[in-house]
Design an enzyme around this catalytic site. Structure first.
Site, mmCIF file in Angstrom:
data_model
loop_
_atom_site.group_PDB
_atom_site.id
_atom_site.type_symbol
_atom_site.label_atom_id
_atom_site.label_comp_id
_atom_site.label_asym_id
_atom_site.label_seq_id
_atom_site.Cartn_x
_atom_site.Cartn_y
_atom_site.Cartn_z
ATOM 1 N N PRO A 1 -3.393 6.244 -3.958
ATOM 2 C CA PRO A 1 -3.998 6.463 -5.272
ATOM 3 C C PRO A 1 -4.419 5.152 -5.930
ATOM 4 O O PRO A 1 -3.659 4.177 -5.941
ATOM 5 C CB PRO A 1 -2.871 7.140 -6.064
ATOM 6 C CG PRO A 1 -2.012 7.790 -5.031
ATOM 7 C CD PRO A 1 -2.062 6.861 -3.845
ATOM 8 N N GLU A 2 -5.636 5.128 -6.439
ATOM 9 C CA GLU A 2 -6.141 3.985 -7.183
ATOM 10 C C GLU A 2 -6.437 4.445 -8.606
ATOM 11 O O GLU A 2 -6.160 5.580 -8.976
ATOM 12 C CB GLU A 2 -7.382 3.418 -6.490
ATOM 13 C CG GLU A 2 -7.121 2.995 -5.043
ATOM 14 C CD GLU A 2 -8.288 2.272 -4.396
ATOM 15 O OE1 GLU A 2 -9.005 1.541 -5.107
ATOM 16 O OE2 GLU A 2 -8.494 2.435 -3.180
ATOM 17 N N LYS B 1 -2.405 1.285 -12.145
ATOM 18 C CA LYS B 1 -1.975 2.452 -11.377
ATOM 19 C C LYS B 1 -0.746 3.128 -11.987
ATOM 20 O O LYS B 1 -0.184 4.043 -11.375
ATOM 21 C CB LYS B 1 -1.693 2.038 -9.936
ATOM 22 C CG LYS B 1 -2.905 1.443 -9.224
ATOM 23 C CD LYS B 1 -2.541 1.003 -7.805
ATOM 24 C CE LYS B 1 -3.716 0.324 -7.124
ATOM 25 N NZ LYS B 1 -3.394 -0.079 -5.729
ATOM 26 N N HIS C 1 7.554 18.455 -0.463
ATOM 27 C CA HIS C 1 7.528 17.113 -1.034
ATOM 28 C C HIS C 1 7.485 17.113 -2.559
ATOM 29 O O HIS C 1 7.209 16.065 -3.158
ATOM 30 C CB HIS C 1 6.340 16.332 -0.477
ATOM 31 C CG HIS C 1 6.342 16.240 1.020
ATOM 32 N ND1 HIS C 1 7.421 15.755 1.733
ATOM 33 C CD2 HIS C 1 5.411 16.595 1.942
ATOM 34 C CE1 HIS C 1 7.164 15.793 3.025
ATOM 35 N NE2 HIS C 1 5.954 16.301 3.184
ATOM 36 N N ARG D 1 5.968 10.056 0.886
ATOM 37 C CA ARG D 1 6.612 8.851 1.406
ATOM 38 C C ARG D 1 7.598 8.200 0.438
ATOM 39 O O ARG D 1 8.389 7.338 0.832
ATOM 40 C CB ARG D 1 5.547 7.835 1.827
ATOM 41 C CG ARG D 1 4.660 8.346 2.962
ATOM 42 C CD ARG D 1 3.710 7.281 3.451
ATOM 43 N NE ARG D 1 4.422 6.131 4.011
ATOM 44 C CZ ARG D 1 3.811 5.039 4.466
ATOM 45 N NH1 ARG D 1 2.490 4.958 4.421
ATOM 46 N NH2 ARG D 1 4.507 4.046 4.959
ATOM 47 N N ARG E 1 -8.062 -18.181 -9.335
ATOM 48 C CA ARG E 1 -7.541 -17.805 -8.024
ATOM 49 C C ARG E 1 -8.053 -18.728 -6.926
ATOM 50 O O ARG E 1 -9.208 -19.150 -6.934
ATOM 51 C CB ARG E 1 -7.965 -16.364 -7.693
ATOM 52 C CG ARG E 1 -7.305 -15.324 -8.560
ATOM 53 C CD ARG E 1 -5.873 -15.118 -8.201
ATOM 54 N NE ARG E 1 -5.713 -14.652 -6.833
ATOM 55 C CZ ARG E 1 -4.568 -14.287 -6.307
ATOM 56 N NH1 ARG E 1 -3.463 -14.348 -7.008
ATOM 57 N NH2 ARG E 1 -4.509 -13.862 -5.052
ATOM 58 N N ARG F 1 -4.689 -5.359 4.568
ATOM 59 C CA ARG F 1 -5.453 -4.127 4.408
ATOM 60 C C ARG F 1 -6.738 -4.165 5.231
ATOM 61 O O ARG F 1 -7.384 -5.204 5.356
ATOM 62 C CB ARG F 1 -5.820 -3.902 2.922
ATOM 63 C CG ARG F 1 -4.655 -3.931 1.963
ATOM 64 C CD ARG F 1 -3.575 -2.909 2.311
ATOM 65 N NE ARG F 1 -4.106 -1.572 2.415
ATOM 66 C CZ ARG F 1 -4.328 -0.766 1.364
ATOM 67 N NH1 ARG F 1 -4.058 -1.185 0.143
ATOM 68 N NH2 ARG F 1 -4.789 0.457 1.544
#
Length: 262
Positions: A2-3, A59, A93, A112, A151, A249
């Site tokens: 999920p984003e 999130k 679940h 999970r 960054r 990723r």
């Protein structure tokens, strides 16, 4: 995983199903998704009270209650919210069930169990969100540019680092970079001012479309719609898409539309 757009969709599920309704029962079927709170304490804090409002940061979904507590939800890799009737059989679940009003049940479903639910006061909320960067939907261009300029790592790594910008995940980052014509392996600190402005613009456009869809949609005109094809080609120019791993990723890009070092 999920984003931000998925969490916005879950907020709508929560809003429609539970906000403004009395929590009649909290059924913890798996305490493994609870963090810093026992099943008993969760029931004591929420039963006979109402969820009064919802917020989202990155999130995270924050559900305020009339008792001064905030239920904080993070969906990890496989979490989601479902609204059902209390008499409907629970799925394997379904970890925590909130029976609200007479005929609705909000279900936290997660295969999970990599994240889960927290119960916090205002200080606890601030502590849990302390390492989160600005929300990707709300950040203005100046703050966005400042965060990227500071960054030193790759551009893709910066975008999915929640301490830099909260809410973007793997699919969104690849889609946004493809739209902006920027190579994911490029250095975040090397972007020109024009690059940063274009990236911010494309991020906002991609997020608006994705939030409307409730996910990062696999449309034919989007990179997302072709990244998992057996023979993936760029929907813009037809070039064969490249694939590598960044920050652990799978990363997909078009070498023609996103020029730079391989």
């Amino acid at each position: 995983m999920p984003e931000l757009p998925d969490v916005e969709a879950y907020r709508e599920v929560f809003q429609t199903c539970a906000v403004g309704r009395v929590v009649r029962r909290v059924d913890v079927r798996d305490a493994g998704v609870l963090h810093g709170v026992s099943a008993r304490r969760l029931r004591e804090a929420l039963e006979r009270r109402k969820f009064t409002g919802l917020e989202r940061h990155g999130k995270w979904l924050l559900a305020r209650t009339g008792g001064g507590h905030t239920l904080m939800l993070h969906f990890g890799m496989t979490g989601r919210l479902v609204c059902d009737h209390p008499d409907a059989a629970a799925e394997p679940h379904d970890r925590v069930l909130f029976t609200v009003g007479r005929d609705r049940q909000l279900r936290f479903r997660d295969q999970r169990k990599l994240q889960g639910l927290w119960l916090a006061d205002d200080a606890g909320v601030a502590r849990l969100l302390d390492r989160q960067g600005p929300d990707a939907m709300a950040v203005d261009r100046e703050e966005f540019e400042a965060a990227l300029t500071a960054r030193r790592g790759s551009l893709k790594s910066a975008l999915i680092d929640q301490s830099v910008l909260a809410g973007l995940g793997n699919l969104l980052a690849d889609e946004i970079l493809w739209r902006a014509g920027l190579r994911p392996t490029g250095r975040a600190g090397d972007l020109t001012e024009a690059d940063r402005r274009r990236l911010h613009t494309e991020m906002r456009r991609t997020l608006r479309s994705s939030v409307t869809a409730g996910c990062v949609p696999p449309r034919d005109s989007w990179l997302t719609g072709h990244r998992d094809d057996p023979d993936p080609h760029c929907p813009r120019c037809g070039t064969f898409l490249r694939r590598t791993r960044l920050a652990g990723r799978t990363t997909v890009w078009c070498p023609r539309c996103q020029p730079g070092d391989a």
